[in-house]
Design an enzyme around this catalytic site. Structure first.
Site, PDB file in Angstrom:
ATOM      1  N   GLU A 137      55.729  57.834  -4.364  1.00 48.98           N
ATOM      2  CA  GLU A 137      55.841  56.720  -3.604  1.00 48.98           C
ATOM      3  C   GLU A 137      55.267  56.805  -2.167  1.00 48.98           C
ATOM      4  O   GLU A 137      55.519  57.574  -1.744  1.00 48.98           O
ATOM      5  CB  GLU A 137      57.120  55.824  -3.814  1.00 48.98           C
ATOM      6  CG  GLU A 137      57.524  54.644  -2.890  1.00 48.98           C
ATOM      7  CD  GLU A 137      56.674  53.270  -3.375  1.00 48.98           C
ATOM      8  OE1 GLU A 137      55.347  53.554  -3.476  1.00 48.98           O
ATOM      9  OE2 GLU A 137      57.344  52.382  -3.402  1.00 48.98           O
ATOM     10  N   ASP A 154      60.718  50.959   1.581  1.00 52.36           N
ATOM     11  CA  ASP A 154      61.302  49.955   2.485  1.00 52.36           C
ATOM     12  C   ASP A 154      62.642  49.215   2.176  1.00 52.36           C
ATOM     13  O   ASP A 154      63.656  49.799   2.260  1.00 52.36           O
ATOM     14  CB  ASP A 154      60.248  48.882   2.855  1.00 52.36           C
ATOM     15  CG  ASP A 154      60.203  47.863   3.786  1.00 52.36           C
ATOM     16  OD1 ASP A 154      61.450  47.964   4.393  1.00 52.36           O
ATOM     17  OD2 ASP A 154      59.433  47.198   3.858  1.00 52.36           O
ATOM     18  N   LYS A 204      62.236  54.535   5.194  1.00 53.13           N
ATOM     19  CA  LYS A 204      62.575  53.649   6.373  1.00 53.13           C
ATOM     20  C   LYS A 204      64.137  53.574   6.507  1.00 53.13           C
ATOM     21  O   LYS A 204      64.590  53.110   7.690  1.00 53.13           O
ATOM     22  CB  LYS A 204      62.073  52.174   6.197  1.00 53.13           C
ATOM     23  CG  LYS A 204      60.563  52.067   6.581  1.00 53.13           C
ATOM     24  CD  LYS A 204      60.125  50.788   6.773  1.00 53.13           C
ATOM     25  CE  LYS A 204      58.747  50.623   7.108  1.00 53.13           C
ATOM     26  NZ  LYS A 204      58.304  49.019   6.854  1.00 53.13           N
ATOM     27  N   ASP A 217      48.335  50.253   3.577  1.00 58.82           N
ATOM     28  CA  ASP A 217      47.695  49.413   3.978  1.00 58.82           C
ATOM     29  C   ASP A 217      48.227  48.180   4.619  1.00 58.82           C
ATOM     30  O   ASP A 217      49.525  48.050   4.787  1.00 58.82           O
ATOM     31  CB  ASP A 217      47.087  48.904   2.965  1.00 58.82           C
ATOM     32  CG  ASP A 217      47.724  47.919   2.141  1.00 58.82           C
ATOM     33  OD1 ASP A 217      48.981  48.343   1.535  1.00 58.82           O
ATOM     34  OD2 ASP A 217      47.653  46.564   1.793  1.00 58.82           O
TER      35      ASP A 217
HETATM   36  P1  IMP Z   1      59.954  47.932  -1.084  1.00 60.20           P
HETATM   37  O1  IMP Z   1      59.906  47.448  -2.648  1.00 60.20           O
HETATM   38  O2  IMP Z   1      60.637  46.984   0.022  1.00 60.20           O
HETATM   39  O3  IMP Z   1      60.810  49.467  -0.915  1.00 60.20           O
HETATM   40  O4  IMP Z   1      58.383  48.257  -0.717  1.00 60.20           O
HETATM   41  C1  IMP Z   1      57.820  49.288  -0.925  1.00 60.20           C
HETATM   42  C2  IMP Z   1      56.258  48.840  -0.923  1.00 60.20           C
HETATM   43  O5  IMP Z   1      55.759  47.882   0.408  1.00 60.20           O
HETATM   44  C3  IMP Z   1      55.707  50.094  -0.531  1.00 60.20           C
HETATM   45  O6  IMP Z   1      55.131  50.870  -1.843  1.00 60.20           O
HETATM   46  C4  IMP Z   1      54.425  49.802   0.429  1.00 60.20           C
HETATM   47  O7  IMP Z   1      53.374  49.496  -0.496  1.00 60.20           O
HETATM   48  C5  IMP Z   1      54.979  48.284   0.903  1.00 60.20           C
HETATM   49  N1  IMP Z   1      55.338  48.524   2.305  1.00 60.20           N
HETATM   50  C6  IMP Z   1      56.525  48.626   2.657  1.00 60.20           C
HETATM   51  N2  IMP Z   1      56.645  49.189   4.042  1.00 60.20           N
HETATM   52  C7  IMP Z   1      55.270  49.199   4.681  1.00 60.20           C
HETATM   53  C8  IMP Z   1      54.700  49.474   5.539  1.00 60.20           C
HETATM   54  O8  IMP Z   1      55.318  49.667   6.815  1.00 60.20           O
HETATM   55  N3  IMP Z   1      53.336  49.494   5.633  1.00 60.20           N
HETATM   56  C9  IMP Z   1      52.586  49.471   4.787  1.00 60.20           C
HETATM   57  N4  IMP Z   1      53.312  49.001   3.416  1.00 60.20           N
HETATM   58  C10 IMP Z   1      54.509  48.986   3.276  1.00 60.20           C
HETATM   59 MG    MG Z   2      50.937  47.713   0.145  1.00 57.04          MG
END
Ligand code: IMP
Ligand code: MG
Length: 189
Positions: A114, A118, A146, A174
């Site tokens: 991955e 986040d 993060k 992106d």
């Molecule tokens: P989560 O489900 O909130 O952990 O989000 C993960 C996904 O969100 C990652 O695979 C990224 O595609 C996108 N994402 C989260 N934070 C960022 C960032 O700072 N920049 C770009 N994409 C992000």
């Molecule tokens: Mg993305």
């Protein structure tokens, strides 16, 4: 053009379509060095078994391609495409697979690759789906973390860097499908 991590580039980068970099969080050399270390860690962690790296598209495509060349044991590569309902920079929590790997997962050592963790919701959902396929082992390798996720069901075993809590682009990440090709990782103004 880019000096050291955390600095502001001296000249505007033509790849950024006029957007200014607030800060280069990780420069190319720093990323390459850490990816090589991760390759060694992964090689050592899997002395036997059928290793399958599953890259989560699109964000992991550059990281995965660099990472596999630093792993010095047999492996296979496949991809997953997940879509979360809703759009924008905040994840909604509902995730479905729009491309499912064709490779058999049962009995294999699966490493889900991955770009960034986040909220952790994407990984929680995908790990639950993949676990049902009865792999021999199932682990996560994330380039960036993060460290703000409070509801992570499966902690990542391999992590490249702790990331600042800023929106980052480059090296596969992106903003509205742009800036994935930037070879360093930066936050934008
Ligand atoms: P989560 O489900 O909130 O952990 O989000 C993960 C996904 O969100 C990652 O695979 C990224 O595609 C996108 N994402 C989260 N934070 C960022 C960032 O700072 N920049 C770009 N994409 C992000
Ligand atoms: Mg993305």
């Amino acid at each position: 053009m880019i000096d050291t991590a955390g600095t502001i580039p001296a000249k505007p980068d033509p790849r950024l379509s006029g957007r200014a970099v607030k800060r280069v969080a990780f420069d190319e050399a720093t990323i390459a060095h850490r990816v090589a270390e991760l390759g060694k860690e992964i090689t050592a962690a899997y002395p036997d078994g059928d290793l399958l790296l599953l890259g989560l598209l699109k964000g992991s495509f550059i990281f995965l391609s660099d990472l596999v060349r630093q792993i010095t044991r047999p492996l296979q590569v496949d991809f997953l495409v997940a879509a979360s309902y809703g759009d924008g920079t905040v994840s909604s929590g509902t995730v479905r697979l729009v491309y499912d790997p064709e490779t058999e997962l049962e009995g294999k050592d699966i490493l889900l690759v991955e770009d960034i963790v986040d909220s952790g919701r994407t990984l929680n959902r995908l790990m639950t789906i993949l676990k049902e396929r009865k792999p021999r082992s199932l682990e996560i390798c994330a380039l960036l973390h993060k460290r703000i996720a409070t509801e992570l069901l499966y902690p990542a075993r391999f992590i490249g860097f702790d990331a600042p809590n800023e929106f980052l682009v480059g090296y596969g990440l992106d903003h509205a499908e742009n800036f994935r090709h930037i070879p360093y990782i930066a936050s934008l103004q």
